[in-house]
Design a protein around this motif. Sequence first.
Motif, mmCIF file in Angstrom:
data_model
loop_
_atom_site.group_PDB
_atom_site.id
_atom_site.type_symbol
_atom_site.label_atom_id
_atom_site.label_comp_id
_atom_site.label_asym_id
_atom_site.label_seq_id
_atom_site.Cartn_x
_atom_site.Cartn_y
_atom_site.Cartn_z
ATOM 1 N N ARG A 49 22.809 -57.530 -29.601
ATOM 2 C CA ARG A 49 21.508 -57.565 -29.344
ATOM 3 C C ARG A 49 21.027 -57.369 -28.007
ATOM 4 N N THR A 52 13.768 -58.070 -25.399
ATOM 5 C CA THR A 52 13.097 -58.963 -26.003
ATOM 6 C C THR A 52 11.569 -58.507 -26.676
ATOM 7 N N THR A 56 11.642 -57.062 -34.011
ATOM 8 C CA THR A 56 13.108 -56.141 -33.753
ATOM 9 C C THR A 56 13.434 -54.862 -34.490
ATOM 10 N N GLU A 119 13.063 -56.058 -29.108
ATOM 11 C CA GLU A 119 14.432 -56.412 -29.436
ATOM 12 C C GLU A 119 15.123 -55.413 -30.207
#
Length: 362
Positions: A49, A52, A56, A119
């Motif tokens: 990952r 931000t 996502t 993200e």
Amino acid sequence: MTVRELTRELVSIPSHENETAAGNDIEEWLRRETDADVTRDDAGNVLARKGTGDETLALVGHHDVVDPTASQVRRADDGAVEYVLEERDGRLYGRGAADMKGAVAAAMLAFRDADPAGELVFASFVGEEVGGVGARHAIERGFDPDYAVVGEGSTGYSSPGVTDVAVAHKGRRGSTITARGTAAHASEVDAGENAIYRATDAVDCVRDLEPPSVEAAGERLEGSLVVTEIEGGTAMNVVPDRCELTVDERTVPGERAELERVENLEGVEWTVDQDLPPMRCDDEAFAETVLEAAASAQSGTPELVTKPHATDAGWLAEAGTECVICGAAEPGEAHTEDESVSLEVLERCRETYQRVAESWPA
């Protein structure tokens, strides 16, 4: 490192019986080449990952492969199995090149190089070829991206050489119909109940069912339903007390054939053995964004298409992720003796993935 080099590295690692070594390589590369948060869950899935945001986006693949053929392996001096790699005419040949380590390599590079809009997650799962074991494990433990680009094959669907974007695919439900009767000597037919006759009644019921279909990407996604195996009886002179049928059903999003109707027949049971979910993307803006990225990465004109078989996108979609499929594999390449992938198309996929990561969420 180029997509060619990384694909060669991944494809060379055997992962048909045990995905550990391939997972190790992917994990080590991500830790070395990125500043992402890299994890390895207890199923062997590799996750990373970075970035931000409130939403996502995941780049998803799998690093397991089906069993190689004899021509795709050789024995090393120490007895270990090695995968055979060949490169010619701009294509890489080897087990897993198309399905789907090439797309995994493209996603790894895109993940490394992208400056994401939100993200960004990279995920390479284990066990896709045996029912989505890795994807299901991750989902059960909270893997829930809002959007995902799954790197299964979508090249050559609308026209040869064009990498399209698949917005739907079929699922697969495999089931068993068991008919039970009462055994008797064949000279005393009326003393028994013939399980094969009951099974043939079930076959007639299956043949009368209408396979479902839905609209997706401007076309009908048609399901199918077929009896594939039958087994019953113990001897020529015995009325059989048991007969089994297997049924292969290709499902579509939101619909199933009414196979449970066979249980209205006397002595008949129906059991679902496998249910791989279908997928359909309902977010038109996301699908169009991926399509635009794919168009920018190639000279051809990609289209929104559908795929005929199940992928891990089905499990993700079932859990609430909006998915599309975009990858280098072409129809007829996966699982074959001469499986191969175009290195040019892999570079195209790398560029597409990076463009999507940098533009979505919008």
